[in-house]
Design an enzyme around this catalytic site. Structure first.
Site, PDB file in Angstrom:
ATOM      1  N   LYS A 150     -31.963  27.464  13.840  1.00  0.00           N
ATOM      2  CA  LYS A 150     -32.386  27.324  12.376  1.00  0.00           C
ATOM      3  C   LYS A 150     -33.758  26.438  12.565  1.00  0.00           C
ATOM      4  CE  LYS A 150     -28.123  28.668  10.322  1.00  0.00           C
ATOM      5  NZ  LYS A 150     -26.950  28.208   9.712  1.00  0.00           N
ATOM      6  N   LYS A 207     -25.711  39.480  14.345  1.00  0.00           N
ATOM      7  CA  LYS A 207     -24.471  39.291  13.916  1.00  0.00           C
ATOM      8  C   LYS A 207     -24.470  39.315  12.529  1.00  0.00           C
ATOM      9  CE  LYS A 207     -21.549  35.124  12.395  1.00  0.00           C
ATOM     10  NZ  LYS A 207     -21.402  33.659  12.333  1.00  0.00           N
ATOM     11  N   LYS A 266     -24.839  37.882   5.791  1.00  0.00           N
ATOM     12  CA  LYS A 266     -25.307  38.255   4.206  1.00  0.00           C
ATOM     13  C   LYS A 266     -26.730  37.902   4.372  1.00  0.00           C
ATOM     14  CE  LYS A 266     -24.470  38.112  -0.269  1.00  0.00           C
ATOM     15  NZ  LYS A 266     -23.144  38.666  -1.140  1.00  0.00           N
TER      16      LYS A 266
END
Ligand code: TRP
Length: 333
Positions: free
Chosen positions: A111, A191, A194
Site C-alpha cells: 500500500k 483479490k 470493493k
C-alpha cells in the site's frame, strides 16, 4: 469457551469475497466459541476514504453482518471507534513494537508503494489490529490468508508486552483460516475487493448479478465458443465449486472441456446458483435496512458489552505498567 475476535472494514455491503473468505466462518464459529465481531472504522481511515460515506458504509456493514447470520444475542457486534480502549491499547503496544517489524509487513509495503506520501497510520495499522484482538484476550482469529502476517505480529506484540510487564497476561492469538482459497475478483486476477470494483455483492439483485457475471473473465484460451476450455484455469469454475451443487459442478467441468457449453451458458447456471444461495440473506438485509433503529440498538448494546471487557483489560495493563490510577487523584475542573 475459547474466545474469537475478528474485524471487518466498513466497506458497505458485503461482497461474496468477504462472505466466503471471512463472514461465513464467523457465523459457524458462533456455535462453538464466544465471539466478538468488530466493524473497524479506525482502520478504514488509514487510507483515502470518503468521510461523507463512512457512516452509511458502517451501518450497511452492520446490516450485512446481521443478515448473514451474526446473532447479536450470542455474539458481541460493535463499531471500533465506540470503544476508545482500542486506540489506547494501540498506543501502549506502539511502545513495545519494533519499527522494523512494521516496515516489513507485506500489506504495508504494497500500500505504501502506491502512495506519494506514506502516513504513520498505515504503518501502525497492524498495531491497532493487535490491540483489537488482545483487548479481548482472544484465542482465535478467523481471517483470510492475507491477514496471517498481521496475526504473527499480534503474537509478537503479546509476547513482548508479557515479557516486559506481566508473564502470561495476553494469550497468543491463533489465526483460523477458513476455506483457504482466496476469492479472486471478476477480473480473474486480483483479490475480490470493493476498492478494485471487481466484486459481486451478496445482496445484488438477480439482474445485477447477471450484469456483472456476463463480461467476467474466464479461461483466456477459450476465444470462441468451439474452443475446449480448462475449468482449472477459470475463476468462475472456482465460484461454481462454492455455489453450485456437486453434480452441477461436474457437468460444468465436462461441458467446458468438451466445448458443449459456451462460457455464457456456464455463467447463466452460476448466476442462478449465486442468487439462490443468497436469497434468504438478501430478504433479511432488506428487512434490517427498514429498521435502522434496531440496527443502532444492536451496535449500542454491543459497544456496552465490549467496553466492559475492554476496561478490565486496560485496568490490568495500566497497573502492570506502573501508571498512576486516575481514581487516586482529585481532578478539579
Ligand atoms: N485487517 C483486517 C482486514 O483487512 C481487518 C481487521 C482489523 C481485523 N482488526 C482486526 C481482522 C482484528 C481480524 C482481527 O481484513
Amino acid at each position: 469457551m475459547a474466545r474469537v475476535f475478528s474485524g471487518i472494514q466498513p466497506s458497505g455491503e458485503l461482497h461474496i469475497g468477504n462472505y466466503l473468505g471471512a463472514v461465513r466462518n464467523w457465523v459457524a464459529l458462533q456455535e462453538t466459541h464466544e465471539c466478538v465481531f468488530c466493524i473497524v472504522d479506525y482502520h478504514a481511515i488509514t487510507q483515502d476514504y470518503d468521510a461523507g460515506q463512512l457512516q452509511t458504509r458502517t451501518l450497511e456493514m452492520a446490516v450485512s453482518l446481521l443478515a448473514a447470520g451474526i446473532d447479536p444475542e450470542r455474539s458481541t457486534v460493535f463499531v471500533q471507534s465506540h470503544v476508545p480502549e482500542h486506540t489506547e491499547l494501540a498506543w501502549v503496544f506502539m511502545t513495545v513494537t519494533p519499527l522494523g517489524e512494521l516496515e516489513r509487513m507485506t500489506q504495508f509495503k504494497d500500500k505504501s508503494q502506491r502512495q506519494e506520501s506514506v502516513r504513520a497510520g498505515l504503518l501502525n495499522y497492524p498495531v491497532l489490529q493487535a490491540a483489537d484482538i488482545l483487548l479481548y484476550r482472544a484465542d482465535v482469529v478467523p481471517v483470510g490468508d492475507d491477514q496471517v502476517q498481521h496475526l504473527e505480529l499480534a503474537r509478537e506484540v503479546a509476547r513482548k508486552w508479557n515479557a516486559r510487564y506481566r508473564e502470561g497476561f495476553f494469550p497468543e492469538p491463533q489465526p483460523h483460516v477458513g476455506a483457504g482459497r482466496r476469492i479472486l475478483g471478476l477480473d480473474g486476477e486480483a483479490k475480490m475487493s470493493k476498492s478494485l470494483g471487481n466484486t459481486i455483492g451478496v445482496f445484488d439483485s438477480p439482474e445485477r448479478v447477471w450484469e456483472l457475471l456476463r463480461p467476467a473473465k474466464t479461461d483466456p484460451a477459450r476465444v470462441t465458443r468451439k474452443d475446449p476450455g480448462d475449468p482449472e484455469k477459470c475463476n468462475l469454475y472456482t465460484l461454481h465449486q462454492y455455489f453450485s451443487p456437486p453434480a452441477t459442478v461436474r457437468e460444468v467441468a465436462a461441458n467446458c472441456r468438451g466445448a458443449q457449453w459456451g462460457c455464457l451458458d456456464c455463467k447463466r447456471v452460476l448466476a442462478d446458483h449465486i442468487v439462490r444461495t443468497f436469497a434468504p440473506m438478501r430478504a433479511r438485509a432488506l428487512e434490517f435496512a427498514q429498521q435502522p433503529d434496531r440496527v443502532r440498538e444492536v451496535l449500542a448494546d454491543g459497544a456496552d458489552r465490549a467496553r466492559a471487557m475492554a476496561r478490565d483489560t486496560m485496568r490490568t495493563v495500566r497497573e502492570a505498567m506502573g501508571l498512576l490510577p486516575a481514581s487516586e487523584v482529585v481532578i478539579r475542573s
